[in-house]
Write a protein that holds these residues in place. Structure first.
Motif, PDB file in Angstrom:
ATOM      1  N   SER A  98       0.885  -0.999   0.015  1.00  0.00           N
ATOM      2  CA  SER A  98       0.109  -0.009   0.044  1.00  0.00           C
ATOM      3  C   SER A  98       0.906   1.222   0.053  1.00  0.00           C
ATOM      4  N   HIS A  99       1.993   1.103   0.610  1.00  0.00           N
ATOM      5  CA  HIS A  99       3.076   2.439   0.457  1.00  0.00           C
ATOM      6  C   HIS A  99       3.256   2.630  -0.658  1.00  0.00           C
ATOM      7  N   LYS A 100       3.755   1.541  -1.529  1.00  0.00           N
ATOM      8  CA  LYS A 100       4.217   1.710  -2.901  1.00  0.00           C
ATOM      9  C   LYS A 100       3.210   2.144  -3.860  1.00  0.00           C
ATOM     10  N   LEU A 101       2.023   1.862  -3.350  1.00  0.00           N
ATOM     11  CA  LEU A 101       0.713   2.423  -4.218  1.00  0.00           C
ATOM     12  C   LEU A 101       0.528   3.658  -4.262  1.00  0.00           C
ATOM     13  N   ARG A 102       0.619   3.985  -3.119  1.00  0.00           N
ATOM     14  CA  ARG A 102       0.494   5.574  -2.516  1.00  0.00           C
ATOM     15  C   ARG A 102       1.706   6.293  -3.361  1.00  0.00           C
ATOM     16  N   LYS A 103       2.659   5.851  -3.436  1.00  0.00           N
ATOM     17  CA  LYS A 103       4.033   6.463  -4.123  1.00  0.00           C
ATOM     18  C   LYS A 103       3.627   6.500  -5.624  1.00  0.00           C
ATOM     19  N   ASN A 104       3.334   5.513  -6.212  1.00  0.00           N
ATOM     20  CA  ASN A 104       2.757   5.626  -7.830  1.00  0.00           C
ATOM     21  C   ASN A 104       1.622   6.508  -7.919  1.00  0.00           C
ATOM     22  N   ARG A 105       0.721   6.746  -6.938  1.00  0.00           N
ATOM     23  CA  ARG A 105      -0.272   7.501  -7.296  1.00  0.00           C
ATOM     24  C   ARG A 105       0.163   9.073  -6.971  1.00  0.00           C
ATOM     25  N   GLU A 106       1.087   9.204  -6.229  1.00  0.00           N
ATOM     26  CA  GLU A 106       1.525  10.496  -5.850  1.00  0.00           C
ATOM     27  C   GLU A 106       2.713  10.995  -7.405  1.00  0.00           C
ATOM     28  N   LYS A 107       3.295   9.896  -7.857  1.00  0.00           N
ATOM     29  CA  LYS A 107       4.101   9.895  -8.939  1.00  0.00           C
ATOM     30  C   LYS A 107       3.348  10.454 -10.170  1.00  0.00           C
ATOM     31  N   ALA A 108       2.297   9.830 -10.276  1.00  0.00           N
ATOM     32  CA  ALA A 108       1.325   9.788 -11.445  1.00  0.00           C
ATOM     33  C   ALA A 108       0.765  11.390 -11.421  1.00  0.00           C
ATOM     34  N   ILE A 109       0.246  11.818 -10.092  1.00  0.00           N
ATOM     35  CA  ILE A 109      -0.347  13.055 -10.203  1.00  0.00           C
ATOM     36  C   ILE A 109       0.369  14.342 -10.347  1.00  0.00           C
ATOM     37  N   ASN A 110       1.771  14.172 -10.023  1.00  0.00           N
ATOM     38  CA  ASN A 110       2.636  15.170  -9.919  1.00  0.00           C
ATOM     39  C   ASN A 110       3.297  15.365 -11.538  1.00  0.00           C
ATOM     40  N   VAL A 111       3.438  14.335 -12.105  1.00  0.00           N
ATOM     41  CA  VAL A 111       3.958  14.180 -13.470  1.00  0.00           C
ATOM     42  C   VAL A 111       2.469  14.882 -14.147  1.00  0.00           C
ATOM     43  N   PHE A 112       1.785  14.507 -13.964  1.00  0.00           N
ATOM     44  CA  PHE A 112       0.098  15.033 -14.489  1.00  0.00           C
ATOM     45  C   PHE A 112       0.145  16.755 -14.383  1.00  0.00           C
ATOM     46  N   CYS A 113       0.353  16.948 -13.136  1.00  0.00           N
ATOM     47  CA  CYS A 113       0.397  18.650 -12.724  1.00  0.00           C
ATOM     48  C   CYS A 113       1.314  19.251 -13.508  1.00  0.00           C
ATOM     49  N   GLN A 114       2.745  18.741 -13.797  1.00  0.00           N
ATOM     50  CA  GLN A 114       3.724  19.488 -14.317  1.00  0.00           C
ATOM     51  C   GLN A 114       3.561  19.685 -15.904  1.00  0.00           C
ATOM     52  N   ASP A 115       2.837  18.729 -16.415  1.00  0.00           N
ATOM     53  CA  ASP A 115       2.359  18.847 -17.816  1.00  0.00           C
ATOM     54  C   ASP A 115       1.218  19.492 -17.976  1.00  0.00           C
ATOM     55  N   TYR A 116       0.246  19.889 -17.128  1.00  0.00           N
ATOM     56  CA  TYR A 116      -1.078  20.125 -17.333  1.00  0.00           C
ATOM     57  C   TYR A 116      -1.303  21.183 -17.994  1.00  0.00           C
ATOM     58  N   GLU A 117      -0.600  22.279 -17.741  1.00  0.00           N
ATOM     59  CA  GLU A 117      -0.909  23.591 -18.278  1.00  0.00           C
ATOM     60  C   GLU A 117      -0.601  23.499 -19.833  1.00  0.00           C
ATOM     61  N   GLN A 118       0.711  22.943 -19.995  1.00  0.00           N
ATOM     62  CA  GLN A 118       1.221  23.058 -21.503  1.00  0.00           C
ATOM     63  C   GLN A 118       0.392  22.090 -22.263  1.00  0.00           C
ATOM     64  N   GLY A 119      -0.161  20.956 -21.542  1.00  0.00           N
ATOM     65  CA  GLY A 119      -1.148  20.013 -22.149  1.00  0.00           C
ATOM     66  C   GLY A 119      -2.411  20.755 -22.481  1.00  0.00           C
ATOM     67  N   GLN A 120      -2.773  21.610 -21.703  1.00  0.00           N
ATOM     68  CA  GLN A 120      -4.109  22.486 -22.115  1.00  0.00           C
ATOM     69  C   GLN A 120      -3.828  23.489 -23.155  1.00  0.00           C
ATOM     70  N   VAL A 121      -2.636  24.107 -23.083  1.00  0.00           N
ATOM     71  CA  VAL A 121      -2.563  25.044 -24.386  1.00  0.00           C
ATOM     72  C   VAL A 121      -2.092  23.991 -25.810  1.00  0.00           C
TER      73      VAL A 121
END
Ligand SMILES: C[S@@+](CC[C@H](N)C(=O)[O-])C[C@H]1O[C@@H](n2cnc3c(N)ncnc32)[C@H](O)[C@@H]1O
Length: 228
Positions: A98-121
């Protein structure tokens, strides 16, 4: 339905999880892909970096990355606690704990957030919601739905599922849906009715085992090839 941030659980999966859930080959990834209900997954961000053509659609994209991330931060502890309290419901071959599951979900949302504005453009993240899509007939080669259709069978009824799948088939040549289980780890009660209905209309439906599992018994994907 107007989406409220305080009712959303914005948990996203990574590119590697998408590849496994949908059994995506290099040839599949080279297609034009429409990923519906994509939420804060990092499939688009990571896939775009690798040169693939992916559009993500979700009603969640009316919110900013800060709003989406702060909602994630509010709910993640409770979700992980619920997972830990129901050990028989989960299989740890992929995430390991469950600890690594949480890390994977954190990784996904952080990578998503870094890309989100440019991706919207670049119109890679567009606001949209099933059962209707604004895209043209056959505009995309491959449509994906991860952790939305079938999973929320208690919240969205059979008509919603049938209409949403028909709409995705209007827009995409082929459609893949994962998982086939509900939030209670039971096969969706709509699966058989929908596949029978689609087959009668000449579409080809195949249930395939895949190399990804988190929900116990959740290692199957529905692949629908459109009657063209
Ligand atoms: C559990 S998340 C799945 C996110 C991503 N597909 C993944 O697997 O990592 C479910 C997503 O469905 C979206 N959603 C809710 N209602 C929707 C609708 N009517 N049409 C499309 N997406 C919807 C939510 O906003 C949320 O982002």
């Amino acid at each position: 339905m107007v989406i409220q941030l305080n009712t959303v659980i914005p948990l996203g999966r990574t590119f590697d999880e998408y590849v496994r859930m949908f059994d995506l080959t290099q040839q599949d990834l080279n297609k034009s892909i429409l990923s519906v209900a994509d939420g804060p997954a990092s499939f688009n961000a990571e896939g775009t970096k690798l040169g693939f053509k992916i559009k993500s659609v979700d009603p969640l994209y009316k919110f900013s990355s800060t709003q989406i991330k702060s909602r994630f931060d509010q709910v993640v502890d409770n979700i992980i606690k619920q997972v830990e309290e129901t050990p028989k419901d989960w299989v740890w071959t992929y995430h390991k704990s469950s600890h690594k599951l949480r890390k994977n979900r954190e990784k996904a949302i952080n990578v998503f957030c870094q890309d989100y504005e440019q991706g919207q453009v670049e119109s890679r993240y567009e606001i949209g919601e099933l059962p209707q899509l604004k895209y043209l007939d056959c505009e995309y080669e491959l449509g994906l739905s991860s952790h939305f259709l079938f999973l929320y069978s208690e919240q969205f009824d059979q008509d919603f599922h049938l209409n949403s799948i028909k709409e995705m088939l209007r827009v995409c040549q082929e459609l893949r849906i994962f998982p086939l289980l509900t939030l209670k780890n039971k096969r969706s009660p709509y699966l058989e009715f929908i596949t029978e209905k689609l087959e009668k209309q000449g579409h080809n439906c195949q249930i395939k085992k895949v190399s990804y599992q988190l929900q116990a018994g959740g290692n199957e994907m529905l692949k629908i090839t459109k009657n063209s």
